[in-house]
Design a protein around this motif. Structure first.
Motif, PDB file in Angstrom:
ATOM      1  N   ASP A   1       0.808  -1.214   0.000  1.00  0.00           N
ATOM      2  CA  ASP A   1       0.000   0.000   0.000  1.00  0.00           C
ATOM      3  C   ASP A   1       0.847   1.273   0.000  1.00  0.00           C
ATOM      4  O   ASP A   1       0.442   2.298  -0.557  1.00  0.00           O
ATOM      5  N   PHE A   2       2.003   1.241   0.645  1.00  0.00           N
ATOM      6  CA  PHE A   2       2.862   2.428   0.609  1.00  0.00           C
ATOM      7  C   PHE A   2       3.288   2.740  -0.821  1.00  0.00           C
ATOM      8  O   PHE A   2       3.415   3.905  -1.206  1.00  0.00           O
TER       9      PHE A   2
ATOM     10  N   MET B   1       0.234   4.160  -2.548  1.00  0.00           N
ATOM     11  CA  MET B   1      -0.058   5.487  -2.026  1.00  0.00           C
ATOM     12  C   MET B   1       0.934   6.523  -2.544  1.00  0.00           C
ATOM     13  O   MET B   1       0.578   7.676  -2.822  1.00  0.00           O
TER      14      MET B   1
ATOM     15  N   ARG C   1      -0.505   9.784  -4.441  1.00  0.00           N
ATOM     16  CA  ARG C   1      -0.234  11.119  -3.907  1.00  0.00           C
ATOM     17  C   ARG C   1       0.614  11.948  -4.855  1.00  0.00           C
ATOM     18  O   ARG C   1       0.437  13.155  -4.979  1.00  0.00           O
TER      19      ARG C   1
ATOM     20  N   ARG D   1      -1.256  15.283  -7.099  1.00  0.00           N
ATOM     21  CA  ARG D   1      -0.911  16.707  -7.006  1.00  0.00           C
ATOM     22  C   ARG D   1      -1.034  17.419  -8.350  1.00  0.00           C
ATOM     23  O   ARG D   1      -0.949  18.638  -8.406  1.00  0.00           O
TER      24      ARG D   1
ATOM     25  N   ARG E   1       9.919   9.619  -9.217  1.00  0.00           N
ATOM     26  CA  ARG E   1       9.884  10.428  -7.997  1.00  0.00           C
ATOM     27  C   ARG E   1       9.051   9.766  -6.895  1.00  0.00           C
ATOM     28  O   ARG E   1       9.207  10.071  -5.720  1.00  0.00           O
ATOM     29  N   SER E   2       8.173   8.879  -7.309  1.00  0.00           N
ATOM     30  CA  SER E   2       7.416   8.101  -6.324  1.00  0.00           C
ATOM     31  C   SER E   2       8.269   6.982  -5.746  1.00  0.00           C
ATOM     32  O   SER E   2       7.910   6.373  -4.732  1.00  0.00           O
TER      33      SER E   2
ATOM     34  N   TYR F   1       8.125   8.749  -0.901  1.00  0.00           N
ATOM     35  CA  TYR F   1       8.044   9.440  -2.192  1.00  0.00           C
ATOM     36  C   TYR F   1       8.408  10.907  -1.985  1.00  0.00           C
ATOM     37  O   TYR F   1       8.342  11.414  -0.859  1.00  0.00           O
ATOM     38  N   GLU F   2       8.754  11.586  -3.047  1.00  0.00           N
ATOM     39  CA  GLU F   2       9.166  12.978  -2.918  1.00  0.00           C
ATOM     40  C   GLU F   2       8.036  13.830  -2.358  1.00  0.00           C
ATOM     41  O   GLU F   2       6.904  13.792  -2.846  1.00  0.00           O
ATOM     42  N   GLY F   3       8.370  14.570  -1.320  1.00  0.00           N
ATOM     43  CA  GLY F   3       7.368  15.400  -0.680  1.00  0.00           C
ATOM     44  C   GLY F   3       6.602  14.698   0.426  1.00  0.00           C
ATOM     45  O   GLY F   3       5.738  15.305   1.059  1.00  0.00           O
ATOM     46  N   GLY F   4       6.914  13.445   0.673  1.00  0.00           N
ATOM     47  CA  GLY F   4       6.193  12.674   1.678  1.00  0.00           C
ATOM     48  C   GLY F   4       6.814  12.779   3.066  1.00  0.00           C
ATOM     49  O   GLY F   4       8.028  12.871   3.215  1.00  0.00           O
TER      50      GLY F   4
ATOM     51  N   GLY G   1      -3.477   1.171   3.985  1.00  0.00           N
ATOM     52  CA  GLY G   1      -3.302   2.528   3.498  1.00  0.00           C
ATOM     53  C   GLY G   1      -2.038   3.169   4.033  1.00  0.00           C
ATOM     54  O   GLY G   1      -0.944   2.619   3.869  1.00  0.00           O
ATOM     55  N   PRO G   2      -2.149   4.296   4.716  1.00  0.00           N
ATOM     56  CA  PRO G   2      -0.954   5.008   5.182  1.00  0.00           C
ATOM     57  C   PRO G   2      -0.428   4.543   6.537  1.00  0.00           C
ATOM     58  O   PRO G   2       0.518   5.121   7.044  1.00  0.00           O
ATOM     59  N   VAL G   3      -1.044   3.534   7.111  1.00  0.00           N
ATOM     60  CA  VAL G   3      -0.659   3.133   8.468  1.00  0.00           C
ATOM     61  C   VAL G   3      -0.172   1.688   8.518  1.00  0.00           C
ATOM     62  O   VAL G   3      -0.772   0.791   7.920  1.00  0.00           O
ATOM     63  N   LEU G   4       0.908   1.497   9.212  1.00  0.00           N
ATOM     64  CA  LEU G   4       1.457   0.163   9.467  1.00  0.00           C
ATOM     65  C   LEU G   4       1.619   0.026  10.973  1.00  0.00           C
ATOM     66  O   LEU G   4       2.175   0.913  11.620  1.00  0.00           O
TER      67      LEU G   4
ATOM     68  N   ILE H   1       3.851   3.079  11.793  1.00  0.00           N
ATOM     69  CA  ILE H   1       4.325   4.021  10.776  1.00  0.00           C
ATOM     70  C   ILE H   1       3.100   4.699  10.193  1.00  0.00           C
ATOM     71  O   ILE H   1       2.114   4.036   9.865  1.00  0.00           O
ATOM     72  N   TYR H   2       3.160   5.991  10.073  1.00  0.00           N
ATOM     73  CA  TYR H   2       2.091   6.736   9.422  1.00  0.00           C
ATOM     74  C   TYR H   2       2.716   7.618   8.353  1.00  0.00           C
ATOM     75  O   TYR H   2       3.609   8.414   8.634  1.00  0.00           O
ATOM     76  N   ARG H   3       2.269   7.439   7.141  1.00  0.00           N
ATOM     77  CA  ARG H   3       2.829   8.201   6.013  1.00  0.00           C
ATOM     78  C   ARG H   3       1.830   9.262   5.592  1.00  0.00           C
ATOM     79  O   ARG H   3       0.650   8.970   5.385  1.00  0.00           O
ATOM     80  N   PHE H   4       2.310  10.487   5.434  1.00  0.00           N
ATOM     81  CA  PHE H   4       1.399  11.577   5.087  1.00  0.00           C
ATOM     82  C   PHE H   4       2.084  12.612   4.210  1.00  0.00           C
ATOM     83  O   PHE H   4       3.277  12.500   3.955  1.00  0.00           O
TER      84      PHE H   4
END
Lengths: 134, 212
Positions: A71-72, A75, A79, A83, A120-121, B25-28, B189-192, B209-212
């Protein structure tokens, strides 16, 4: 103390539960579908959001991506592409390792830009197709 | 043999289990919390480039009442892609200060660590290895940890993913230098979230882990 931290972790997850239900990308219309494991991209059914974006006049781009195993990974893709204003809908299928994008009518996104955004991802594009499969 | 190799490198102190996805990822942004048999840590990092992350780390060595506060940089040295798998090699380093808390009167001193981490995974299998050397101002220690995991089913993006994992870690300076920690990983999703237990030290294991 360690037990407190463990409990805090569980509480943290619980508090995030609303986000878990929705967070597949910055576009609210991002979604996922459950494809068959041996399904080829050309056979993949379009999910509701992709279909809606196509019905609104968008154009379909399908990118095959190496290394998407969790999922990472998915995601990161939603994301990064989410953008971009020219992207109307995004769908990632981990079974087929495919990223589907719908580009808004009147907008464009070159293969080079798509490959760059995938990089970039943190991943690698192996093929890009445009339009509906035959 | 492994113990001698580690000792020969000049080992310093360390904690930490294998941190999943230390570069985003870039900006994450990514927030990571973890507690294992030796320490508890909070780490928040930002990814300005897909091969780098930079962040702040606070780590509490519980048995010594010692807290490290500093910055950590992680570099994705190599990522190997295959259609159904991904392998990563990371190098990381941190610098800051370590000081005593509670009953430890030690003043703040410069501290730091270096390490490497490698992982390989498919949607069904996961293996990783991590080693870290650190100096928190109290002489040298080291650790290494290896992990293997298996997922009983393949969920798609947004599903709840479940993994069963086994981690073996070595910390030569501790009374129990080698321990085994079975754990379960939940991933959505964004949580492990990982929960486990180390029987040899009678300590729980948890990480998120929380990705945002």
């Amino acid at each position: 103390m360690t037990r407190i931290l463990a409990a805090a972790s569980a509480a943290f997850l619980f508090t995030l539960s609303p986000a878990l239900a929705d967070d597949h990308g910055e576009h609210a219309h991002d979604d996922h579908a459950h494809g068959e494991h041996d399904m080829q991209p050309a056979d993949m059914a379009l999910n509701e959001d992709i279909s809606a974006a196509l019905a609104a006049g968008g154009s379909l781009v399908t990118a095959e991506v190496n290394g998407m195993v969790c999922d990472f990974c998915a995601m990161a893709m939603t994301r990064t592409f989410g953008r971009r204003d020219e992207v109307a809908a995004i769908h990632v299928d981990l079974d087929t390792k495919v990223l589907q994008l719908v580009i808004r009518e009147g907008e464009s996104m070159t293969d080079e830009v798509i490959r760059d955004l995938v990089t970039r991802s943190g991943y690698e594009t192996t093929a890009i197709r445009r339009g509906m499969a035959d | 043999m492994l113990k001698h190799i580690l000792a020969g490198v000049g080992l310093l102190a360390c904690t930490a289990t294998a941190d999943a996805r230390p570069v985003s990822y870039e900006g994450g942004w990514t927030a990571i919390g973890e507690t294992d048999r030796a320490s508890s840590a909070l780490w928040v990092h930002y990814t300005p480039h897909y091969e780098w992350s930079l962040g702040g780390r606070v780590e509490w060595m519980r048995d010594r009442d010692l807290v490290f506060t500093g910055a950590q940089a992680t570099h994705l040295v190599h990522r190997r892609f295959r259609p159904d798998s991904q392998g990563n090699l990371y190098a990381f380093a941190g610098a800051g200060v370590a000081e005593g808390i509670d009953g430890n009167p030690r003043d703040a001193e410069a501290a730091g660590f270096v390490g490497v981490m490698a992982d390989w995974e498919t949607r069904r299998w996961f293996v990783s290895w991590e080693a870290r050397l650190a100096d928190f101002g109290e002489g040298g220690e080291a650790m290494q940890a290896a992990r293997v995991g298996w997922a009983p089913y393949e969920g798609d993006f947004g599903d709840l993913h479940t993994w069963f994992m086994l981690e073996v870690d070595q910390r030569p300076q501790r009374d129990e230098p080698v321990t085994v920690t079975p754990l379960v990983r939940f991933f959505k999703g964004p949580v492990l979230l990982e929960l486990g237990y180390t029987p040899a030290d009678d300590e729980p294991f948890a990480s998120f882990i929380y990705r945002f």
